[in-house]
Design an enzyme around this catalytic site. Structure first.
Site, PDB file in Angstrom:
ATOM      1  N   LYS A  45       0.830  -1.208   0.000  1.00 37.76           N
ATOM      2  CA  LYS A  45       0.000   0.000   0.000  1.00 37.76           C
ATOM      3  C   LYS A  45       0.864   1.259   0.000  1.00 37.76           C
ATOM      4  O   LYS A  45       0.590   2.208  -0.745  1.00 37.76           O
ATOM      5  CB  LYS A  45      -0.949  -0.013   1.208  1.00 37.76           C
ATOM      6  CG  LYS A  45      -1.942   1.136   1.244  1.00 37.76           C
ATOM      7  CD  LYS A  45      -3.187   0.761   2.044  1.00 37.76           C
ATOM      8  CE  LYS A  45      -2.913   0.637   3.528  1.00 37.76           C
ATOM      9  NZ  LYS A  45      -3.004   1.947   4.218  1.00 37.76           N
ATOM     10  N   SER A  46       1.903   1.286   0.824  1.00 36.09           N
ATOM     11  CA  SER A  46       2.751   2.466   0.911  1.00 36.09           C
ATOM     12  C   SER A  46       3.418   2.769  -0.428  1.00 36.09           C
ATOM     13  O   SER A  46       3.470   3.921  -0.879  1.00 36.09           O
ATOM     14  CB  SER A  46       3.825   2.268   1.986  1.00 36.09           C
ATOM     15  OG  SER A  46       3.247   2.133   3.265  1.00 36.09           O
ATOM     16  N   ARG A  50       2.812   5.984  -3.398  1.00 34.36           N
ATOM     17  CA  ARG A  50       3.944   6.789  -3.854  1.00 34.36           C
ATOM     18  C   ARG A  50       4.175   6.636  -5.352  1.00 34.36           C
ATOM     19  O   ARG A  50       4.543   7.606  -6.032  1.00 34.36           O
ATOM     20  CB  ARG A  50       5.188   6.404  -3.042  1.00 34.36           C
ATOM     21  CG  ARG A  50       5.124   6.892  -1.591  1.00 34.36           C
ATOM     22  CD  ARG A  50       6.094   6.131  -0.689  1.00 34.36           C
ATOM     23  NE  ARG A  50       6.181   6.689   0.667  1.00 34.36           N
ATOM     24  CZ  ARG A  50       5.317   6.452   1.641  1.00 34.36           C
ATOM     25  NH1 ARG A  50       4.259   5.670   1.421  1.00 34.36           N
ATOM     26  NH2 ARG A  50       5.487   6.990   2.840  1.00 34.36           N
ATOM     27  N   ARG A 146      -8.550  11.834  12.572  1.00 31.55           N
ATOM     28  CA  ARG A 146      -7.100  11.694  12.711  1.00 31.55           C
ATOM     29  C   ARG A 146      -6.401  13.051  12.654  1.00 31.55           C
ATOM     30  O   ARG A 146      -6.799  13.930  11.897  1.00 31.55           O
ATOM     31  CB  ARG A 146      -6.557  10.746  11.636  1.00 31.55           C
ATOM     32  CG  ARG A 146      -7.129   9.347  11.770  1.00 31.55           C
ATOM     33  CD  ARG A 146      -6.611   8.403  10.728  1.00 31.55           C
ATOM     34  NE  ARG A 146      -5.186   8.111  10.919  1.00 31.55           N
ATOM     35  CZ  ARG A 146      -4.505   7.276  10.140  1.00 31.55           C
ATOM     36  NH1 ARG A 146      -5.126   6.662   9.126  1.00 31.55           N
ATOM     37  NH2 ARG A 146      -3.234   7.059  10.356  1.00 31.55           N
ATOM     38  N   SER A 195       7.537   9.563  12.075  1.00 29.66           N
ATOM     39  CA  SER A 195       6.416   9.381  11.149  1.00 29.66           C
ATOM     40  C   SER A 195       6.911   9.475   9.721  1.00 29.66           C
ATOM     41  O   SER A 195       7.373  10.532   9.270  1.00 29.66           O
ATOM     42  CB  SER A 195       5.337  10.444  11.391  1.00 29.66           C
ATOM     43  OG  SER A 195       4.363  10.410  10.349  1.00 29.66           O
ATOM     44  N   ASP A 348       2.295  -0.851  11.896  1.00 28.12           N
ATOM     45  CA  ASP A 348       1.005  -1.368  11.443  1.00 28.12           C
ATOM     46  C   ASP A 348       0.781  -2.822  11.826  1.00 28.12           C
ATOM     47  O   ASP A 348      -0.321  -3.354  11.619  1.00 28.12           O
ATOM     48  CB  ASP A 348       0.881  -1.224   9.922  1.00 28.12           C
ATOM     49  CG  ASP A 348       0.696   0.220   9.504  1.00 28.12           C
ATOM     50  OD1 ASP A 348       0.097   0.992  10.278  1.00 28.12           O
ATOM     51  OD2 ASP A 348       1.152   0.580   8.400  1.00 28.12           O
ATOM     52  N   LYS A 375      -3.949   5.992  14.858  1.00 32.02           N
ATOM     53  CA  LYS A 375      -4.048   5.312  13.568  1.00 32.02           C
ATOM     54  C   LYS A 375      -5.520   5.339  13.138  1.00 32.02           C
ATOM     55  O   LYS A 375      -6.294   6.195  13.554  1.00 32.02           O
ATOM     56  CB  LYS A 375      -3.503   3.889  13.683  1.00 32.02           C
ATOM     57  CG  LYS A 375      -2.046   3.808  14.104  1.00 32.02           C
ATOM     58  CD  LYS A 375      -1.116   4.431  13.075  1.00 32.02           C
ATOM     59  CE  LYS A 375      -0.893   3.551  11.872  1.00 32.02           C
ATOM     60  NZ  LYS A 375       0.098   4.122  10.916  1.00 32.02           N
ATOM     61  N   ARG A 379      -5.757   2.037  18.142  1.00 34.87           N
ATOM     62  CA  ARG A 379      -5.454   0.610  18.038  1.00 34.87           C
ATOM     63  C   ARG A 379      -5.000   0.019  19.361  1.00 34.87           C
ATOM     64  O   ARG A 379      -5.234  -1.170  19.612  1.00 34.87           O
ATOM     65  CB  ARG A 379      -4.384   0.373  16.968  1.00 34.87           C
ATOM     66  CG  ARG A 379      -4.937   0.431  15.562  1.00 34.87           C
ATOM     67  CD  ARG A 379      -3.923   0.030  14.518  1.00 34.87           C
ATOM     68  NE  ARG A 379      -4.526   0.097  13.195  1.00 34.87           N
ATOM     69  CZ  ARG A 379      -3.840   0.233  12.073  1.00 34.87           C
ATOM     70  NH1 ARG A 379      -2.512   0.304  12.119  1.00 34.87           N
ATOM     71  NH2 ARG A 379      -4.466   0.279  10.906  1.00 34.87           N
TER      72      ARG A 379
END
Length: 470
Positions: A45-46, A50, A146, A195, A348, A375, A379
């Site tokens: 996903k990351s 990108r 968030r 982050s 994650d 998140k 979580r």
């Protein structure tokens, strides 16, 4: 005089049609026989986010193979189209992006809705901060809770302006308006929290800023952005700073051309079938083509510390990213202490690690998990509640999570209608469905729909391995 025509009274007993019932999005996993198979999981996903953004910022055509086609990433594709790029999927599953060049984006005609995607929203804010027009961003109920100040603070230093919800309480929340600057100034920014999203937003803003923009991280976070920049020919320099800190510098306003990007399987998604194999007796599962970026591989390091039988084979590089095939065999796990400095490399994966810890012998102490509170859900609280409901002894001590296993399968849920609340969080849903495959009783989750944001086809893939999920 003609008499008036009689009219019929309005009917008072017309049938009332009830609103259609909301779809039942619950799922339940029951103890399974052995799991076995050789599979692939959806693309990372990351990296997918990108690749789409960099393709939209490049000149010419970018070809993306293996793009994750979950809801989060498709929202990013739609956003890049709204900014003037083309993004089309071929019949063979390959995506072709035709970009407008750095600084060439156009003002979108409508609000950009990023759904559940914190990565998409925060990284896109970096792109937009140095575009001289106004854009409106929103998301689903989870994303609108968030915090965004961690991103808007450094982006304001470039000259961008933000108007958002939550200002009266000192917060920055979606929906928000971004007015990018026509004359951005390069910055040096030291991140207050570890982050990758904050770092990446600043670096993306730096792409359309003359001169050099530098981000200093107190501890290294996942470096997908830096690797993707290099793959597209961007000048990125990384050097050690003080006290384990890392300084990342990008030179702005390069002209970059399209590239071919092969997206590896997402290590966060691979974790679910692999941990299931570790927990269900006599199981053996292989997941092919998994991304093993060292700054994302903390879970696999921890599982090996716990005694997991994991084998990595066929190691190679794809677009600068290390990739391998991973085989997991059923293993007797032991409790370990997971240091806080490992958290950025597995942030994650704590929900599924906590489930694995519930089956281990002894205490597993996971340190420094403050980031889990912001998140897709809180979580830390969600995992603790779910484990407790399944009969696992669990403790939150400040920002630490302690799971006390006894080396045997936990009870699971015993009430017929009981279900673990997922709080719109895909990883909570998948983690507790894995719990149900190996616990003594089934485990249900109240909403499995969010799984599609990162792992479309999860239930079907798991059933193909022998799992009882319905």
């Amino acid at each position: 005089m003609r008499p008036a025509r009689a009219t019929s009274p309005a009917p008072t007993d017309a049938p009332v049609h009830p609103a259609p019932a909301a779809p039942d999005t619950r799922a339940i996993a029951s103890p399974a026989g052995k799991l076995a198979g050789d599979i692939t999981v959806p693309g990372d996903k990351s990296i997918s986010h990108r690749a789409l953004m960099m393709g939209g910022l490049a000149v010419g055509e970018t070809v993306i193979e293996g793009l994750l086609e979950g809801e989060d990433v498709l929202r990013t594709a739609a956003a890049m189209r709204a900014l003037g790029a083309s993004a089309e999927r071929g019949r063979d599953g390959t995506w072709r992006i035709r970009g407008r060049g750095i600084g060439g984006a156009v003002e979108p005609a409508d609000v950009l809705d990023l759904g559940n995607s914190g990565t998409g929203a925060r990284l896109l804010m970096g792109v937009l901060a140095t575009c001289p027009f106004t854009t409106f961003l929103t998301g689903d109920a989870s994303l609108r809770r968030r915090p965004m100040a961690r991103v808007t603070t450094p982006l304001s230093m470039f000259g961008a302006r933000f108007v958002s919800r939550g200002a009266a309480d000192g917060k920055v929340l979606l929906p928000l308006a971004i007015t990018g600057t026509a004359d951005p100034v390069p910055i040096v920014y030291r991140t207050p929290v570890a982050s990758a999203q904050v770092k990446s937003a600043v670096l993306l803003a730096g792409l359309n800023t003359p001169g050099e923009t530098t981000v200093i991280e107190a501890a290294p976070t996942r470096d997908h952005t830096e690797l993707m920049f290099r793959h597209f020919g961007v000048d990125v320099r990384v050097k050690a700073a003080d006290n384990r800190a890392v300084a990342i510098t990008v030179t702005g306003r390069p002209e970059i051309g399209g590239r071919t990007v092969r997206v590896p399987g997402d290590p966060s998604s691979a974790a679910f079938p692999l941990v299931a194999a570790l927990l269900v007796e006599q199981s053996k599962v292989t997941v092919r083509n998994v991304g093993l970026n060292p700054r994302r591989a903390g879970l696999y390091t921890t599982l090996k510390d716990m005694g997991a039988e994991l084998e990595m084979t066929n190691s190679r590089l794809e677009a600068g990213e290390p990739v391998a095939d991973i085989t997991a065999n059923f293993s007797a796990l032991k409790g370990v202490e997971v240091p806080a400095e490992r958290a950025p490399s597995m942030i994650d994966e704590y929900p599924i690690l906590a489930v694995a810890a519930a089956f281990a012998k002894g205490d597993t102490k996971m340190r420094g998990l403050a980031e889990l509170r912001v998140k897709e859900s809180d979580r830390l609280a969600a995992v603790a509640h779910g484990l407790s409901a399944c009969g696992v002894e669990v403790l939150i001590d400040g920002d630490d999570l302690i799971v006390r296993g006894n080396g045997a399968p936990p009870p699971g849920l015993t009430g017929e209608t009981a279900a673990i609340p997922t709080h719109l969080d895909h990883r909570i849903a998948m983690a507790f469905l894995v719990m149900g495959l190996a616990a003594r009783n089934p485990v249900a989750v109240d909403d499995a729909a969010p799984i599609d944001t990162s792992f479309p086809g999860f239930n079907q893939l798991m059933r193909g391995l022998g799992a009882d999920i319905r």
